[in-house]
Design an enzyme around this catalytic site. Structure first.
Site, short mmCIF file in Angstrom:
data_model
loop_
_atom_site.label_atom_id
_atom_site.label_comp_id
_atom_site.label_asym_id
_atom_site.label_seq_id
_atom_site.Cartn_x
_atom_site.Cartn_y
_atom_site.Cartn_z
N ALA A 255 37.36 42.16 46.79
CA ALA A 255 37.76 43.34 46.05
C ALA A 255 38.06 43.16 44.57
CB ALA A 255 38.99 43.96 46.73
N ALA A 256 38.58 42.00 44.15
CA ALA A 256 38.99 41.84 42.74
C ALA A 256 37.77 41.97 41.82
CB ALA A 256 39.67 40.49 42.55
N GLY A 258 38.92 45.10 41.26
CA GLY A 258 39.45 46.29 41.88
C GLY A 258 38.82 47.61 41.49
N ASP A 320 40.76 35.22 52.78
CA ASP A 320 39.31 35.05 52.75
C ASP A 320 38.70 35.97 53.80
OD1 ASP A 320 36.65 34.27 52.85
OD2 ASP A 320 37.09 32.13 52.80
N CYS A 402 25.15 41.84 41.27
CA CYS A 402 24.79 42.07 39.87
C CYS A 402 23.76 41.02 39.47
CB CYS A 402 26.03 42.02 38.96
SG CYS A 402 27.06 40.55 39.17
#
Length: 520
Positions: A255-256, A258, A320, A402
């Site tokens: 998630a980070a 966020g 994790d 990405c």
């Protein structure tokens, strides 16, 4: 002024550690220290853009070797590295118009670096001559494709409605520009609305970044600086639930910092029914960034800023994802998977102009080594997909990177579809109609063989957009331009069949109504 340099050095270290984006880290440091966010962002960004040249000059002049004790002791005050502190100090000495460090000589690091000013300036001239640069600014690292990418801003619908925000901007002198041939002009207070995600995604010229970071709407969490392509996964994941009332449990596996998580939260806050999000992050520092970002966005469960706690509140878990017990999360229905990747789609992002990335770029000039690294990443990405497919109640999940590499995108997806767990549990790709059909660039058909439908079910975003360099004139940013990105959506086959039955049933009902009207 010494705190200013220490905070900027810490931002650079956090960027290198991928504990957040440059802009978000500058805002967080500003909130804690009281130092102007725009100045912190400018120093950190400019230092990173000249980092390659600064590193060469520092090494030749030997400043860090000779002044290690003084610089290391000072850097420890803000948990920064001596190298990053030295870089920001030398940047101001060499690359600002004032040509000096804006801190008292009574501060030991300022005096330590200034003692070497003559040698540093001489080494900079040597480097400029060696590389054939007419002006010092030509030593800046950059990518002209980045000039086409707007500063994308997402309206945080947990805290403000898009129409309210547009009114607020226009009341402050910002003008809405309609889509046109020349894009967004530099240094103009104008913005455009994305035709793909509507009023929740606004495009500004990149030159407005500092003004946006300073804006109270950003500080209050009502707008989020997030690339357009990065918003696709959440939109695609939840698009099928837009008109239904359902109890949803969504997981963001990595998630980070966020932004995608808070986007999920904003989308769920608009829907009826119970819904919640569990966000996983295993790194302690990245987890702290995640919680801070979610709190500011009004999405963190238990926070006083979190409204509509029954709809889209986020529980952040430092763990994790690959080690969780799937049976304990048996009610998870939807998921975002955005695993570690090569980042090859990122253009002009100063976040990635770190020493680690520079070394990586040099090492990867050898095709064999690059191939080995991509294979390692692809193995991990495939393992994460297979792990996700085993969640008992999971109905739909998005996979995104990405990256521009086929090895991390189409190849991983095609391998995933052939796994035992995919075939035994009926996992397929969602069709183009539910994967942002308005986006023109789809997956690479050449990699998907004869099944063109698979390529259409994937989205690709070209780094800097698909326009040629000549199409960008006078520094205008283009409305379709984003960082390089890839996204697709997996669904359970039973869900697809159910939707098809519903579609046919509605079609039959429509025909029957038409027949009845004719008879009447």
């Amino acid at each position: 002024m010494s705190n200013f340099y220490l905070e900027a050095a810490s931002i650079i270290d956090d960027v290198e550690g991928r504990r957040g984006s440059l802009k978000s880290l500058a805002a967080l440091r500003s909130a804690k220290s009281g130092i102007d966010a725009k100045r912190l962002l400018a120093l950190a960004a400019n230092t990173l853009s000249y980092k390659r040249a600064l590193t060469v000059v520092l090494d030749k002049a030997g400043v860090l070797r000779e002044e290690a004790k003084t610089l290391t002791a000072a850097a420890r005050q803000s948990n920064a590295s001596a190298l990053s502190l030295t870089l920001v100090l030398v940047h101001d000495l060499l690359f600002t118009s004032r040509g000096r460090i804006a801190a008292s000589m009574s501060w030991p690091p300022s005096a330590a670096v200034t003692r070497h000013a003559a040698r540093l300036k001489a080494e900079l001239v040597k480097l400029q001559i060696k590389e054939g640069k007419v002006a010092i600014k030509e030593l800046r690292t950059g990518d002209k494709r980045a000039d086409r990418i707007p500063r994308w801003v997402r309206v945080n619908e947990r805290l403000v409605r898009p129409d309210e925000l547009l009114e607020a901007l226009q009341a402050q002198g910002w003008t809405r520009q309609e889509e046109g041939q020349h894009g967004l002009a530099p240094k103009r207070k104008s913005f455009m609305v994305s035709p793909h995600l509507g009023g929740c995604m606004l495009a500004f010229h990149p030159s407005q970044t500092s003004n946006l970071v300073e804006h109270h709407l950003y500080r209050d969490g009502k707008i989020v600086l997030q690339d357009l392509a990065s918003c696709f996964p959440a939109e695609i994941l939840l698009c099928e639930e837009a008109k239904t009332v359902a109890d949803l449990h969504v997981v963001d596996a990595t998630a980070a910092p966020g932004n995608k998580t808070s986007h999920l939260s904003a989308l769920l806050a608009k829907r009826k029914g119970l819904s919640r999000i569990t966000a996983f992050e295993k790194s302690a520092k990245r987890f702290a960034t995640l919680c801070a970002q979610l709190d500011r966005a009004g999405a963190l469960s238990g926070s006083s800023r979190c409204q509509h706690t029954a709809r889209g509140a986020v529980t952040a878990v430092r763990s994790d994802f690959m080690e969780v017990n799937r049976e304990e999360l048996a009610d998870v229905t939807h998921m975002l998977l955005d695993p570690s990747c090569s980042g090859s789609g990122i253009v002009g992002r100063l976040d990635h102009l770190s020493s680690k990335t520079a070394l990586l770029d040099e090492r990867e000039t050898e095709e064999e080594e690059q191939s080995e690294r991509l294979a390692h990443l692809a193995t991990f990405q495939l393992a994460m997909i297979e792990f996700a497919m085993g969640f008992p109640s999971l109905r739909r999940f998005c996979y995104s990177t990405c990256s521009t590499h086929v090895q991390e995108n189409e190849e991983v997806v095609l391998k995933a579809l052939k796994t035992t767990v995919a075939q035994s549990r009926g996992w397929k790709l969602a069709g183009k109609s539910s994967v942002l059909p308005s986006w023109p660039t789809r997956g690479l058909g050449s990699e998907c063989g004869s099944e063109q439908g698979l390529a259409d079910a994937m989205i690709r975003c070209d780094p800097g957009g698909s326009m040629s360099d000549e199409a960008t004139t006078n520094g205008h940013a283009q409305l379709e331009a984003t960082n390089g990105f890839f996204v697709t959506c997996f669904v359970r086959e039973s869900e697809n069949k159910s939707r098809e039955k519903n579609r046919k049933r509605k079609a039959r009902a429509k025909v029957m109504k038409a027949i009845k009207r004719q008879k009447a």
